[in-house]
Design an enzyme around this catalytic site. Structure first.
Site, PDB file in Angstrom:
ATOM      1  N   PHE A 101       0.919  -1.204  -0.051  1.00 49.09           N
ATOM      2  CA  PHE A 101      -0.102  -0.150   0.091  1.00 49.09           C
ATOM      3  C   PHE A 101       0.928   1.258   0.078  1.00 49.09           C
ATOM      4  CE2 PHE A 101      -2.144   2.658   3.370  1.00 49.09           C
ATOM      5  CZ  PHE A 101      -2.686   3.500   2.520  1.00 49.09           C
ATOM      6  N   ASP A 127      10.028  -6.727  -3.241  1.00 48.81           N
ATOM      7  CA  ASP A 127       8.989  -7.225  -2.400  1.00 48.81           C
ATOM      8  C   ASP A 127       9.121  -8.736  -2.605  1.00 48.81           C
ATOM      9  OD1 ASP A 127       6.152  -5.546  -1.715  1.00 48.81           O
ATOM     10  OD2 ASP A 127       6.157  -7.517  -1.625  1.00 48.81           O
ATOM     11  N   ASN A 128       8.491  -9.509  -1.451  1.00 50.61           N
ATOM     12  CA  ASN A 128       8.351 -11.085  -1.722  1.00 50.61           C
ATOM     13  C   ASN A 128       6.626 -11.224  -1.888  1.00 50.61           C
ATOM     14  OD1 ASN A 128       6.858 -10.680   0.664  1.00 50.61           O
ATOM     15  ND2 ASN A 128       7.954 -12.014   1.950  1.00 50.61           N
ATOM     16  N   ASP A 162      13.113 -11.635  -0.434  1.00 53.95           N
ATOM     17  CA  ASP A 162      12.781 -11.579   0.819  1.00 53.95           C
ATOM     18  C   ASP A 162      13.703 -10.831   1.756  1.00 53.95           C
ATOM     19  OD1 ASP A 162      12.054 -12.351   3.585  1.00 53.95           O
ATOM     20  OD2 ASP A 162      10.511 -13.629   2.796  1.00 53.95           O
ATOM     21  N   GLY A 214      22.875  -3.598   6.815  1.00 52.45           N
ATOM     22  CA  GLY A 214      24.323  -3.948   6.329  1.00 52.45           C
ATOM     23  C   GLY A 214      24.507  -3.551   4.941  1.00 52.45           C
ATOM     24  N   TYR A 216       4.745  -7.903  16.078  1.00 49.31           N
ATOM     25  CA  TYR A 216       4.994  -6.420  15.283  1.00 49.31           C
ATOM     26  C   TYR A 216       5.598  -5.580  16.136  1.00 49.31           C
ATOM     27  CZ  TYR A 216       3.102  -2.843  12.181  1.00 49.31           C
ATOM     28  OH  TYR A 216       3.231  -1.932  11.317  1.00 49.31           O
ATOM     29  N   GLN A 267      27.244   2.972  15.987  1.00 48.37           N
ATOM     30  CA  GLN A 267      28.769   2.091  15.815  1.00 48.37           C
ATOM     31  C   GLN A 267      29.236   2.076  14.336  1.00 48.37           C
ATOM     32  OE1 GLN A 267      26.713  -1.562  18.248  1.00 48.37           O
ATOM     33  NE2 GLN A 267      28.644  -2.188  17.336  1.00 48.37           N
ATOM     34  N   THR A 280      -2.641   4.943   8.758  1.00 52.76           N
ATOM     35  CA  THR A 280      -3.024   5.550   7.509  1.00 52.76           C
ATOM     36  C   THR A 280      -3.789   4.844   6.321  1.00 52.76           C
ATOM     37  OG1 THR A 280      -0.457   6.249   7.781  1.00 52.76           O
ATOM     38  CG2 THR A 280      -1.235   6.435   5.461  1.00 52.76           C
TER      39      THR A 280
HETATM   40  P1  NAD Z   1       1.328  -3.652   3.262  1.00 53.64           P
HETATM   41  O1  NAD Z   1       1.167  -4.796   3.856  1.00 53.64           O
HETATM   42  O2  NAD Z   1       0.544  -3.004   2.229  1.00 53.64           O
HETATM   43  O3  NAD Z   1       3.019  -3.476   2.537  1.00 53.64           O
HETATM   44  C1  NAD Z   1       3.966  -3.969   2.955  1.00 53.64           C
HETATM   45  C2  NAD Z   1       4.747  -4.860   1.806  1.00 53.64           C
HETATM   46  O4  NAD Z   1       5.987  -5.441   2.434  1.00 53.64           O
HETATM   47  C3  NAD Z   1       4.276  -5.833   0.964  1.00 53.64           C
HETATM   48  O5  NAD Z   1       4.027  -5.411  -0.380  1.00 53.64           O
HETATM   49  C4  NAD Z   1       4.482  -7.253   1.446  1.00 53.64           C
HETATM   50  O6  NAD Z   1       4.676  -8.025   0.353  1.00 53.64           O
HETATM   51  C5  NAD Z   1       6.091  -6.815   1.577  1.00 53.64           C
HETATM   52  N1  NAD Z   1       6.708  -7.722   2.671  1.00 53.64           N
HETATM   53  C6  NAD Z   1       6.259  -8.196   3.915  1.00 53.64           C
HETATM   54  N2  NAD Z   1       7.129  -9.031   4.129  1.00 53.64           N
HETATM   55  C7  NAD Z   1       8.263  -9.061   3.336  1.00 53.64           C
HETATM   56  C8  NAD Z   1       9.671  -9.595   3.333  1.00 53.64           C
HETATM   57  N3  NAD Z   1       9.815 -10.569   4.310  1.00 53.64           N
HETATM   58  N4  NAD Z   1      10.394  -9.646   2.238  1.00 53.64           N
HETATM   59  C9  NAD Z   1       9.897  -8.534   1.327  1.00 53.64           C
HETATM   60  N5  NAD Z   1       8.818  -7.922   1.370  1.00 53.64           N
HETATM   61  C10 NAD Z   1       7.961  -8.240   2.231  1.00 53.64           C
HETATM   62  O7  NAD Z   1       1.537  -2.484   4.318  1.00 53.64           O
HETATM   63  P2  NAD Z   1       1.551  -0.894   4.612  1.00 53.64           P
HETATM   64  O8  NAD Z   1       0.535  -0.251   5.146  1.00 53.64           O
HETATM   65  O9  NAD Z   1       2.061  -0.508   3.236  1.00 53.64           O
HETATM   66  O10 NAD Z   1       3.216  -0.640   5.565  1.00 53.64           O
HETATM   67  C11 NAD Z   1       4.234  -0.392   4.842  1.00 53.64           C
HETATM   68  C12 NAD Z   1       5.286  -0.188   6.083  1.00 53.64           C
HETATM   69  O11 NAD Z   1       4.715   1.017   6.885  1.00 53.64           O
HETATM   70  C13 NAD Z   1       5.305  -1.380   7.032  1.00 53.64           C
HETATM   71  O12 NAD Z   1       6.646  -1.674   7.487  1.00 53.64           O
HETATM   72  C14 NAD Z   1       4.395  -1.065   8.291  1.00 53.64           C
HETATM   73  O13 NAD Z   1       4.657  -1.663   9.295  1.00 53.64           O
HETATM   74  C15 NAD Z   1       4.599   0.375   8.207  1.00 53.64           C
HETATM   75  N6  NAD Z   1       3.416   1.100   8.929  1.00 53.64           N
HETATM   76  C16 NAD Z   1       2.075   1.229   8.182  1.00 53.64           C
HETATM   77  C17 NAD Z   1       1.360   1.879   8.599  1.00 53.64           C
HETATM   78  C18 NAD Z   1      -0.224   1.951   8.035  1.00 53.64           C
HETATM   79  O14 NAD Z   1      -1.289   2.493   8.493  1.00 53.64           O
HETATM   80  N7  NAD Z   1      -0.229   1.683   6.571  1.00 53.64           N
HETATM   81  C19 NAD Z   1       1.040   2.180  10.078  1.00 53.64           C
HETATM   82  C20 NAD Z   1       2.287   1.837  10.798  1.00 53.64           C
HETATM   83  C21 NAD Z   1       3.485   1.352  10.204  1.00 53.64           C
END
Ligand code: NAD
Ligand code: UDP
Length: 324
Positions: free
Chosen positions: A13, A33-34, A58, A102, A145, A162, A175
């Site tokens: 998203f 993305d995975n 991943d 890294g 989480y 570091q 969001t």
């Molecule tokens: P989302 O689930 O739509 O997007 C996350 C993306 O990460 C997906 O495309 C998923 O396929 C990919 N992904 C998951 N695990 C993975 C892995 N191991 N390797 C590679 N890709 C991987 O969620 P989002 O709402 O777009 O959130 C994006 C980031 O923002 C996240 O880190 C989330 O924790 C953070 N966040 C979002 C919100 C919100 O309200 N949307 C609030 C707080 C934090």
């Protein structure tokens, strides 16, 4: 100046909106993305752009690319998604952060972590300032989480102190907007899909718990500003909309805006569901000159239009698996 930018979680998203924004600014974008919760439909419209590259990978495995900036967004964000495989969620946050940091160290890239308001847990301080340490249950349903993201913040700071990696930490509050997954169980997508289909609106608990909802365009503006903020400014910084509403109020607004005949029904509240959440954005205003500009009704209307279009073009969308 054109930069090469890596976006992990770029097919999700927020990631898809970020890729779009970076390409518009003239940067080269590698979207990694995975596809756990993201999907190619979110970025199909970018595939013709010669400055856009898509990589299936991943983040729990190391990745290498010569880049100038990295936005680390890879992680499922919705409770039903991150609780599906809690161990994998921790691995994604912690091992993902180690691998991405890294890489940043090796190629001397600046790196931004998408952290979360969940680091405050069920907060006892209201509104939440960045200086608040939080109130998190380390063995609760949300722990994979919350604690994963808290540990990632620790790692980001560690690599900065570091190893002199230039890091930025963004604490994102709820969001919403187009390209949220219609099946992700989050409150805005659930309520809108229920209202559009004339189904009951499922309020968990008495609906008196609060959240503060930020429209996606405002979030992306804050994210880009933070990445390009002055050297030495790390954060963590809250990025969210301070306009706080109860979940019941949100349900009523969505019924009004969709003109739906749906009824509100109360369902049991999930364990450890935070009762209140509102960002204090003084730091974002001062350091980034940022504050949200999209009012809730306007953002909700754009999101309703998106979901209503999705239902017309793909009525089976709700039966499709999220996990692949
Ligand atoms: P989302 O689930 O739509 O997007 C996350 C993306 O990460 C997906 O495309 C998923 O396929 C990919 N992904 C998951 N695990 C993975 C892995 N191991 N390797 C590679 N890709 C991987 O969620 P989002 O709402 O777009 O959130 C994006 C980031 O923002 C996240 O880190 C989330 O924790 C953070 N966040 C979002 C919100 C919100 O309200 N949307 C609030 C707080 C934090
Ligand atoms: N919620 C609700 N009905 C739903 C989905 C969620 O009442 O169909 C509530 C949920 O209990 C929480 C709030 O809405 O209090 C926000 O939930 P969401 O999963 O969107 O985000 P988070 O809890 O991670 O902030």
């Amino acid at each position: 100046m054109r930069k090469r930018v890596l976006v992990t979680g770029g097919a999700g998203f927020l990631g898809s909106h970020l890729c779009e924004r970076l390409l518009k600014e003239g940067h080269e974008v590698i979207c990694l993305d995975n596809y756990f919760t993201g999907n190619k439909e979110n970025i199909l419209h970018l595939l013709d752009n010669p400055y856009f590259e898509l990589v299936r990978h991943d983040v729990i495995s190391p990745y290498y690319a010569e880049v100038d900036q990295i936005y680390n967004l890879a992680c499922p964000a919705s409770p039903i998604h991150y609780q599906y495989n809690p161990i994998k969620t921790v691995k994604t946050s912690v091992m993902g952060a180690i691998n991405i940091l890294g890489l940043a160290k090796r190629v001397k890239a600046r790196v931004l972590q998408a952290s979360t308001s969940e680091v405050y847990g069920d907060p006892l301080v209201h509104p939440q300032k960045e200086s608040y340490w939080g109130h998190v249950n380390p063995i609760g349903q949300r722990a994979c989480y919350d604690e994963g993201k808290r540990c990632a913040e620790t790692l980001f700071l560690g690599y900065h102190t570091q190893n002199s990696v230039e890091v930025k930490i963004m604490r994102i509050f709820n969001t919403y907007g187009p390209r949220m997954h219609p099946n992700d169980g989050r409150v805005v997508s659930n309520f809108i899909m229920q209202a559009l289909r004339g189904k009951d609106i499922t309020v968990y608990g008495d609906g008196m718990q609060t959240r503060s909802f930020c429209y996606v365009d405002d979030n992306i503006e804050g994210m880009v500003r933070l990445m390009n903020s002055r050297e030495g400014f790390i954060g963590p910084v809250n990025i969210g909309n301070p306009h706080e509403v109860t979940i019941l109020d949100l349900a009523e607004r969505i019924i009004d805006l969709t003109g739906s005949k749906s009824q509100i029904v109360c369902k049991p509240q999930p364990a450890d569901d935070p009762m209140q959440r509102q960002p204090d954005i003084t730091m974002a205003k001062g350091e980034l000159g940022w504050e949200p500009v999209v009012p809730l009704e306007v953002g909700l209307m754009k999101t309703i239009e998106y979901f209503s279009g999705l239902l017309k073009t793909n009525p089976k969308i709700l039966h499709q698996l999220v996990y692949r």
